[in-house]
Design an enzyme around this catalytic site. Sequence first.
Site, PDB file in Angstrom:
ATOM      1  N   HIS A 190      52.949  84.909 101.093  1.00 47.23           N
ATOM      2  CA  HIS A 190      54.058  85.575 100.421  1.00 47.23           C
ATOM      3  C   HIS A 190      53.670  85.946  98.988  1.00 47.23           C
ATOM      4  O   HIS A 190      54.171  85.377  98.019  1.00 47.23           O
ATOM      5  CB  HIS A 190      55.307  84.689 100.438  1.00 47.23           C
ATOM      6  CG  HIS A 190      56.076  84.787 101.714  1.00 47.23           C
ATOM      7  ND1 HIS A 190      56.854  83.768 102.220  1.00 47.23           N
ATOM      8  CD2 HIS A 190      56.196  85.808 102.602  1.00 47.23           C
ATOM      9  CE1 HIS A 190      57.408  84.154 103.358  1.00 47.23           C
ATOM     10  NE2 HIS A 190      57.020  85.380 103.612  1.00 47.23           N
ATOM     11  N   CYS A 206      48.362  77.309 108.249  1.00 46.20           N
ATOM     12  CA  CYS A 206      48.052  76.148 107.417  1.00 46.20           C
ATOM     13  C   CYS A 206      48.136  74.877 108.259  1.00 46.20           C
ATOM     14  O   CYS A 206      49.095  74.690 109.013  1.00 46.20           O
ATOM     15  CB  CYS A 206      49.046  76.070 106.256  1.00 46.20           C
ATOM     16  SG  CYS A 206      48.855  74.572 105.259  1.00 46.20           S
ATOM     17  N   GLU A 261      57.919  80.342 108.765  1.00 44.39           N
ATOM     18  CA  GLU A 261      57.401  79.011 109.109  1.00 44.39           C
ATOM     19  C   GLU A 261      58.394  78.250 109.978  1.00 44.39           C
ATOM     20  O   GLU A 261      58.023  77.658 111.002  1.00 44.39           O
ATOM     21  CB  GLU A 261      57.110  78.205 107.842  1.00 44.39           C
ATOM     22  CG  GLU A 261      56.657  76.783 108.129  1.00 44.39           C
ATOM     23  CD  GLU A 261      56.635  75.885 106.905  1.00 44.39           C
ATOM     24  OE1 GLU A 261      56.962  74.695 107.051  1.00 44.39           O
ATOM     25  OE2 GLU A 261      56.291  76.373 105.805  1.00 44.39           O
TER      26      GLU A 261
END
Length: 276
Positions: free
Chosen positions: A36, A92, A122
């Site tokens: 982002h 991640c 997410e």
Amino acid sequence: MKVKLADKHGFCFGVKRAIKLAESHQGGITLGPLIHNKKEIERLKNDFGVTVEESVENLPRGSEVIIRTHGIPKDDLAKLTQSAEKIIDATCPFVTKPQKICEIMSQEGYQIIIFGDINHPEVQGVMSYSSSEPIVVMSPKELFGAKLKEKVALVSQTTKKIEDFLGVASFLVQRCAEVRIFNTICNATFDNQEAARHLSQEVDIMIIAGGKNSSNTKQLLSICLEHCQDSYLIEDESELDPQWFTNKKTCGVTAGASTPEWIIERVVRTIEGYKG
């Protein structure tokens, strides 16, 4: 103007890893923005030909696809395995943790509670790993009236404030027979928040550099505002207003986990040129 930089700031491990993966796969396509931060996304496009596609259905068949740091829904991953030439997983590792927890705990009969923003990619990815419909909340208040089961499992969006997460955990412990609490807040997020909290108490003004659509950056702003009323969120140095610094002696600077060092350096240099 004197500038103090937060001890912990900027790119986290997951973002550094994702950027390296994108740079080493020139011409790749990311499914949704890799991170982002619009400025860094533009750099990847201009320097490495890495572009963004929002929908799995719109990806050219046989593409080399890079999965964003936030992860993607389970169904989208299944579609990618059928259509993509190559999949580079830049999710991640801290994000894959709540995904796996939701998958395992829901299969064991636990009701899944996710502390986070239901509109964040997410969280949407994490939700997809639960075999039963999860409950997603931003505060304990949102759990009032919810049909809670006796056995619940709680996870958090990785970029949330620990204090808010504990508030949800406390609510559940008082109402459910068995509560499994998994602290899935990223270590780097916690460290950045603590550094920002300390620095904001020592300065006259705080500047937070980062994407305005970034969850962890918005959390940093919220924390800084608790201690320093003159706290501002900017995407780069062009958004700085010299009038903010009138009668100020010391400026603190921090940055979100998706903010590259080259932006931070420009912000610091610009502020150092101001007169208080």
